[in-house]
Design a protein around this motif. Structure first.
Motif, PDB file in Angstrom:
ATOM      1  N   ASP A  81       0.830  -1.212   0.000  1.00  0.00           N
ATOM      2  CA  ASP A  81       0.000   0.000   0.000  1.00  0.00           C
ATOM      3  C   ASP A  81       0.862   1.260   0.000  1.00  0.00           C
ATOM      4  OD1 ASP A  81      -2.302  -1.517   0.040  1.00  0.00           O
ATOM      5  OD2 ASP A  81      -2.467  -1.493   2.240  1.00  0.00           O
ATOM      6  N   LEU A  82       2.129   1.120   0.375  1.00  0.00           N
ATOM      7  CA  LEU A  82       3.051   2.267   0.324  1.00  0.00           C
ATOM      8  C   LEU A  82       3.329   2.654  -1.127  1.00  0.00           C
ATOM      9  CD1 LEU A  82       5.682   1.161   2.983  1.00  0.00           C
ATOM     10  CD2 LEU A  82       4.330   3.262   3.101  1.00  0.00           C
ATOM     11  N   PRO A  83       3.687   3.922  -1.381  1.00  0.00           N
ATOM     12  CA  PRO A  83       4.140   4.279  -2.737  1.00  0.00           C
ATOM     13  C   PRO A  83       5.301   3.385  -3.160  1.00  0.00           C
ATOM     14  CG  PRO A  83       3.811   6.258  -1.427  1.00  0.00           C
ATOM     15  CD  PRO A  83       3.663   5.102  -0.490  1.00  0.00           C
ATOM     16  N   GLU A  88      11.293  -6.366   7.062  1.00  0.00           N
ATOM     17  CA  GLU A  88       9.997  -5.989   7.643  1.00  0.00           C
ATOM     18  C   GLU A  88      10.102  -4.757   8.546  1.00  0.00           C
ATOM     19  OE1 GLU A  88       6.780  -7.575   7.708  1.00  0.00           O
ATOM     20  OE2 GLU A  88       7.186  -9.191   6.271  1.00  0.00           O
ATOM     21  N   PRO A  89      11.063  -4.692   9.490  1.00  0.00           N
ATOM     22  CA  PRO A  89      11.172  -3.472  10.305  1.00  0.00           C
ATOM     23  C   PRO A  89      11.499  -2.224   9.484  1.00  0.00           C
ATOM     24  CG  PRO A  89      12.398  -5.282  11.297  1.00  0.00           C
ATOM     25  CD  PRO A  89      11.998  -5.738   9.938  1.00  0.00           C
ATOM     26  N   ASP A 115       9.038   0.962   9.527  1.00  0.00           N
ATOM     27  CA  ASP A 115       9.478   2.331   9.812  1.00  0.00           C
ATOM     28  C   ASP A 115       9.000   3.288   8.723  1.00  0.00           C
ATOM     29  OD1 ASP A 115      10.728   1.599  12.108  1.00  0.00           O
ATOM     30  OD2 ASP A 115      12.770   1.698  11.308  1.00  0.00           O
ATOM     31  N   ALA A 116       9.222   2.892   7.474  1.00  0.00           N
ATOM     32  CA  ALA A 116       8.837   3.733   6.343  1.00  0.00           C
ATOM     33  C   ALA A 116       7.331   4.006   6.359  1.00  0.00           C
ATOM     34  CB  ALA A 116       9.236   3.064   5.029  1.00  0.00           C
ATOM     35  N   LYS A 117       6.536   2.981   6.646  1.00  0.00           N
ATOM     36  CA  LYS A 117       5.074   3.135   6.684  1.00  0.00           C
ATOM     37  C   LYS A 117       4.666   4.060   7.818  1.00  0.00           C
ATOM     38  CE  LYS A 117       0.735   0.550   6.493  1.00  0.00           C
ATOM     39  NZ  LYS A 117       0.006   1.575   7.265  1.00  0.00           N
ATOM     40  N   SER A 119       9.843  16.533   5.807  1.00  0.00           N
ATOM     41  CA  SER A 119       8.896  15.448   6.093  1.00  0.00           C
ATOM     42  C   SER A 119       9.621  14.352   6.861  1.00  0.00           C
ATOM     43  CB  SER A 119       8.313  14.892   4.786  1.00  0.00           C
ATOM     44  OG  SER A 119       9.326  14.240   4.040  1.00  0.00           O
ATOM     45  N   ASN A 120       8.854  13.503   7.515  1.00  0.00           N
ATOM     46  CA  ASN A 120       9.451  12.414   8.300  1.00  0.00           C
ATOM     47  C   ASN A 120      10.182  11.411   7.419  1.00  0.00           C
ATOM     48  OD1 ASN A 120       8.654  12.864  11.169  1.00  0.00           O
ATOM     49  ND2 ASN A 120       6.610  12.890  10.266  1.00  0.00           N
TER      50      ASN A 120
END
Length: 676
Positions: A266-268, A318-319, A323-325, A395-396
């Motif tokens: 679902d992330l870009p 996965e981590p 984090d990115a999400k 941005s984060n």
């Protein structure tokens, strides 16, 4: 006889491997030639744990040398029959005695000379010193000392192989001795592999799980990906920059495909691929329909598959994605446009101010461009694009996650998700284009003008505060910025006068910040000419570019002029015309006075004809360039006939001056259109 020299190391950083291999080969080649040791060629090798060369057909001894050194003239070397200090100094520098001096004579006079015969030494006597010099001359951006050693290198040196034919060349450096033993892959092969002769180096290493040639290692990576990871319809996304890095991280590659939770899709896409490529050195994977999948490919440094390695990398990714999400979701909770205010706290450069201040200058430049280029109807969108162009820097995802490669892309995503105009959102990404050679170019006028405004502010600002690029350094990538402006203007057909643009950007910057250099406009305009010549040089010859580069400041019109000249240059009369124009220029180059031309002084029809041609060309100066040049080309015979039938340097000074002035009138007009 071949010579093998291997430097064994603790693992080199990937970015140093190619450099170390290239420098080893280049420096060794230079040193051998300087020491007069002949060879037929040098092949180089590298892995993370070694750099090596094989010198092919190395001579058994140095070439003999008949050395002839010429010193000062006899008048300087001797005074009253005795040697002067200059003469004595030359003799001493040659390791000779006064009895060795010979007098030679050439067109400049008589000089003292020393002739020496130097017999070549055996190669094995000379090589050790050569190898020491080679090692010392290999440089790195960062180097280190280790143990009690005084020498610095990128990583600690662990062993040397110095094999001359089948014999070990005696060699010692920093307490390490040369030998015939190399090391196989760590953990998967013996660390005590004997090489009998240089010819078996590559094959012996391969048997011990080391592929010494980079090209073969790269081919093995691609083969392993195809056989182990693409046999079910999946396709690896292989970016060359990542492939170049990975190939220097392994000695023998094996591709393994892993998976991660599909919810992260679902992330870009770019967040996912950047997470994999930049942080993990994984190759992303698409399915047969070109959609990004929840799979990745890791290149293991080993000759075999490992389920443990697969599971371990699946746990690691996965981590990273989590984090990115998290940061992505956090960014979307706030209003993207509010980030602009935060840029007041982010310094671009101490003398150029904050990024917020940079944006305000860029908005003024963009407004000027919109008005100048006829995009008033788009001005609101263009200025909004500039306003938001750097908002994603705080941005984060970028500031916290350090996904700097996503600058512009994340801004584009956030802007679109929060309802900004689609062209504004796309323009935020496109204003960075082109980012590198052969990169894509903006498709929106918002991206094109925002990018030009940003780049020209950077260039003019840097020059204003004394940060001009040097021959070896360009930390703010000013050359690339100007080249980008040129490429965007040409691609988007923007009728951009770069000299006016520089003047406007300088005016805006000078009103905002202290200027430390008075020649900013002149220097930046010169940089534009250099970069224009570079870009246009891909299509046009240097001569054609030189004819127009100082006459036309409009980038698109300059290209159009050169296009016309290129077509005309293919005709048989073009070179004749150029030579005639050069002849005109040479005749009038010393003529500074403006003398009124008198038609009453014309004695020949050719004078009248060339006068009329000058009048005709003057009328065409502000009209179509192609028409002007075509008329000039069609009338080359008028100029030719003039030179054939009219004597310019006649005894009558009045007639002579009238004829020179007629040519000067013609030359002044031509010089505005084509500067020979």
């Amino acid at each position: 006889m071949n010579f093998l020299f291997e430097i064994g190391l603790e693992e080199l950083p990937s970015r140093y491997v190619d450099e170390a291999e290239s420098n080893l080969k280049k420096i060794a080649e230079k040193e051998l030639k300087e020491e007069r040791i002949a060879f037929s060629g040098i092949e180089s090798f590298s892995t993370p744990r070694r750099v090596a060369i094989i010198v092919k057909d190395i001579a058994e001894k140095q070439a003999d040398l008949d050395k002839k050194s010429v010193g000062p003239s006899v008048e300087i070397a001797y005074k009253d029959g005795a040697l002067t200090k200059a003469g004595e100094g030359f003799i001493k520098s040659q390791g000779a005695t006064p009895d060795d001096v010979k007098i030679i004579e050439n067109e400049k006079g008589k000089y003292i000379s020393i002739e020496k015969f130097i017999a070549g030494k055996p190669t094995k006597e000379v090589l050790p010193e050569i190898l020491s010099n080679v090692i010392k001359k290999i440089e790195f951006e960062k180097s280190m000392k280790w143990s009690d050693r005084t020498f610095r290198f990128a990583r600690p040196i662990k062993w040397f192989v110095t094999l001359l034919g089948t014999e070990v060349l005696p060699f010692e450096f920093e307490g390490l001795k040369g030998g015939k033993k190399t090391r196989g892959m760590r953990y998967f092969a013996p660390q005590d592999v004997e090489i009998s002769n240089p010819d078996e180096y590559v094959s012996k290493l391969r048997k011990n799980s080391v592929i010494a040639r980079k090209a073969e290692r790269k081919a093995e990576i691609l083969k392993s990906i195809k056989e182990n990871c693409e046999n079910d319809g999946d396709v690896a996304i292989i970016n060359n920059y990542l492939l170049e890095e990975v190939v220097n991280l392994v000695e023998y590659p094996f591709a393994i495909k892993g998976e991660f939770n599909a919810d992260y899709l679902d992330l870009p896409e770019d967040i996912i691929t950047i997470t994999m490529e930049t942080h993990q050195r994984y190759f992303p994977v698409k399915d047969a329909n070109g959609r990004l999948t929840n799979k990745f490919i890791v290149i293991r440094n080993a000759p075999e598959y490992s389920e443990v390695v697969k599971k371990g990398n699946e746990k690691v990714i996965e981590p990273r994605l989590a984090d990115a999400k998290f940061f992505f979701d956090e960014d979307l909770k706030g209003k993207f446009a509010d980030n602009v205010e935060k840029l007041k706290e982010v310094t671009f450069q101490k003398d150029m101010g904050t990024i917020y201040e940079k944006i305000q200058r860029s908005k003024k430049i963009a407004e000027y461009l919109a008005d100048e280029l006829g995009y008033g109807a788009k001005k609101k969108n263009i200025l909004r694009t500039v306003e938001l162009s750097k908002a994603d820097l705080v941005s984060n995802v970028i500031a916290e996650k350090e996904f700097t490669k996503l600058q512009g892309f994340m801004g584009s995503v956030y802007a679109e998700k929060q309802g900004e105009d689609k062209e504004v959102a796309l323009g935020i990404f496109e204003h960075y284009l082109p980012r590198y050679q052969n990169d894509i170019l903006p498709t929106t006028i918002e991206g094109a003008l925002a990018g030009i405004a940003d780049k020209i502010d950077t260039v003019v600002g840097c020059y204003s505060v004394g940060l001009k690029p040097t021959s070896s350094k360009d930390p703010y990538a000013l050359r690339r910025a100007v080249q980008g402006i040129v490429q965007v203007a040409l691609d988007s057909k923007l009728e951009l006068n770069y000299e006016k643009l520089v003047e406007k950007a300088y005016e805006i910057f000078a009103a905002d910040k202290k200027v430390l250099d008075k020649n900013v406009v002149k220097n930046v305009v010169e940089l534009f000419k250099q970069r224009l010549s570079n870009v246009l040089g891909e299509k046009y010859s240097k001569d054609l570019i030189s004819y127009e580069i100082n006459l036309e400041n409009n980038i698109v019109k300059l290209n159009d002029r050169l296009s016309v000249l290129l077509e005309l240059s293919k005709t048989e009369n073009f070179e004749t015309l150029i030579n005639l124009l050069k002849r005109v220029k040479n005749i009038v180059k010393d003529n500074k006075d403006e003398i009124k031309i008198s038609e009453n002084l014309f004695e020949k029809n050719e004078e009248k004809a060339i006068f009329n041609l000058g009048n005709k060309l003057e009328l065409l100066e502000n009209k179509e360039f192609a028409n002007y040049i075509q008329v000039l080309l069609n009338n080359a015979n008028v100029i030719n006939n003039y030179f054939d039938n009219v004597i310019i340097n006649t005894d009558d000074e009045t007639i002579k001056n009238n004829r020179v002035s007629t040519l000067k009138k013609l030359e002044k007009s031509i010089d505005k259109m084509i500067n020979i």
